[in-house]
Design a protein around this motif. Structure first.
Motif, PDB file in Angstrom:
ATOM      1  N   GLY A   3       0.807  -1.218   0.000  1.00  0.00           N
ATOM      2  CA  GLY A   3       0.000   0.000   0.000  1.00  0.00           C
ATOM      3  C   GLY A   3       0.837   1.263   0.000  1.00  0.00           C
ATOM      4  O   GLY A   3       2.048   1.252   0.217  1.00  0.00           O
ATOM      5  N   ASN A   4       0.166   2.363  -0.231  1.00  0.00           N
ATOM      6  CA  ASN A   4       0.789   3.682  -0.284  1.00  0.00           C
ATOM      7  C   ASN A   4       0.768   4.285   1.121  1.00  0.00           C
ATOM      8  O   ASN A   4      -0.300   4.504   1.684  1.00  0.00           O
ATOM      9  N   ARG A   5       1.927   4.574   1.707  1.00  0.00           N
ATOM     10  CA  ARG A   5       1.964   5.123   3.069  1.00  0.00           C
ATOM     11  C   ARG A   5       1.303   6.496   3.126  1.00  0.00           C
ATOM     12  O   ARG A   5       0.629   6.829   4.094  1.00  0.00           O
ATOM     13  N   PHE A   7       7.311  10.525  -8.013  1.00  0.00           N
ATOM     14  CA  PHE A   7       8.492  10.627  -7.160  1.00  0.00           C
ATOM     15  C   PHE A   7       8.380  11.765  -6.149  1.00  0.00           C
ATOM     16  O   PHE A   7       9.317  12.009  -5.386  1.00  0.00           O
ATOM     17  N   GLN A   8       7.238  12.467  -6.127  1.00  0.00           N
ATOM     18  CA  GLN A   8       6.998  13.496  -5.117  1.00  0.00           C
ATOM     19  C   GLN A   8       6.377  12.818  -3.897  1.00  0.00           C
ATOM     20  O   GLN A   8       5.207  13.010  -3.573  1.00  0.00           O
ATOM     21  N   THR A  12      10.100   5.417   0.993  1.00  0.00           N
ATOM     22  CA  THR A  12       9.548   4.082   0.727  1.00  0.00           C
ATOM     23  C   THR A  12       8.460   4.139  -0.338  1.00  0.00           C
ATOM     24  O   THR A  12       8.343   3.217  -1.153  1.00  0.00           O
ATOM     25  N   ASP A  13       7.664   5.226  -0.349  1.00  0.00           N
ATOM     26  CA  ASP A  13       6.646   5.368  -1.392  1.00  0.00           C
ATOM     27  C   ASP A  13       7.289   5.586  -2.763  1.00  0.00           C
ATOM     28  O   ASP A  13       6.751   5.121  -3.778  1.00  0.00           O
ATOM     29  N   PHE A  44       7.813   3.609  -8.008  1.00  0.00           N
ATOM     30  CA  PHE A  44       8.650   3.287  -9.165  1.00  0.00           C
ATOM     31  C   PHE A  44       8.284   1.921  -9.723  1.00  0.00           C
ATOM     32  O   PHE A  44       8.018   1.765 -10.915  1.00  0.00           O
ATOM     33  N   PHE A  45       8.252   0.909  -8.853  1.00  0.00           N
ATOM     34  CA  PHE A  45       8.015  -0.453  -9.337  1.00  0.00           C
ATOM     35  C   PHE A  45       6.584  -0.645  -9.831  1.00  0.00           C
ATOM     36  O   PHE A  45       6.359  -1.254 -10.882  1.00  0.00           O
TER      37      PHE A  45
END
Length: 200
Positions: free
Chosen positions: A87-89, A164-165, A169-170, A175-176
């Motif tokens: 998940g997205n932090r 990338f903003q 860890t996000d 990226f992946f």
């Protein structure tokens, strides 16, 4: 392969893109009632996962103030997405998009609805960063249409680039997942939704 030019869909400028479409032929006598059913499904964002199948992302509809919604979507509303995997932090485990446009075209021989969504911040964290694996340059454009006796669901991804903003860890996660999406991973999920919406 070049991206399709669809009225109302932003022009592809950079990054990845995809065009995912599913069609259904109807008889002349039932095409309008079938399109009405397709509209109900299209506007029932909270039910999209049930149409797309168990392995797809889960979609939840929120109003412009960030509260859960069970009504027709509107411009300024949000969609919370839970994708399989990490998940997205920034979004507390979720990815978020805002509905930036919702348009309708109706003519004698054709009719369509188009929903344009863009990555955004978690509405509960207005001072935070964008909570999505794609940058705000990307859009997901979901269209349902009736032309003659044919129904179509199309999902058109444009300008897809990793976000990338974000925190460290996000950034790695984005990226992946973003690269995977640009190379076809997200197309699989959108194709499942397109096919699921149109299968009655």
């Amino acid at each position: 392969m070049k991206p399709k030019q669809i009225p109302g869909v932003p022009i592809q400028k950079k990054g990845g893109f995809h065009d995912s479409e599913s069609t259904k032929a109807c008889t002349d006598s039932d095409v309008y009632s079938q399109f009405d059913l397709l509209k109900q499904r299209f506007f029932s964002i909270n039910q999209w996962k049930s149409y797309a199948g168990g392995s797809s992302a889960d979609f939840r509809h929120f109003d412009s103030s960030g509260k859960p919604a069970e009504r027709m979507p509107q411009k300024g509303d949000f969609i919370r997405i839970e994708i399989p995997g990490p998940g997205n932090r920034e979004g507390k485990g979720y990815d978020w998009v805002e509905i930036i446009n919702l348009s309708h075209h109706d003519a004698v021989t054709a009719e369509y609805y188009l929903m344009v969504c863009r990555p955004c911040k978690d509405p509960d964290q207005p001072e935070g960063k964008v909570a999505h694996f794609y940058s705000t340059a990307a859009t997901s454009n979901i269209m349902i249409s009736r032309e003659g006796n044919m129904l179509k669901v199309g999902v058109y991804g444009r300008n897809e680039m990793p976000n990338f903003q974000a925190g460290f860890t996000d950034k790695i996660r984005n990226f992946f997942i973003g690269i995977g999406g640009m190379f076809g991973f997200s197309k699989i999920h959108w194709k499942s939704l397109a096919e699921g919406l149109i299968k009655f």
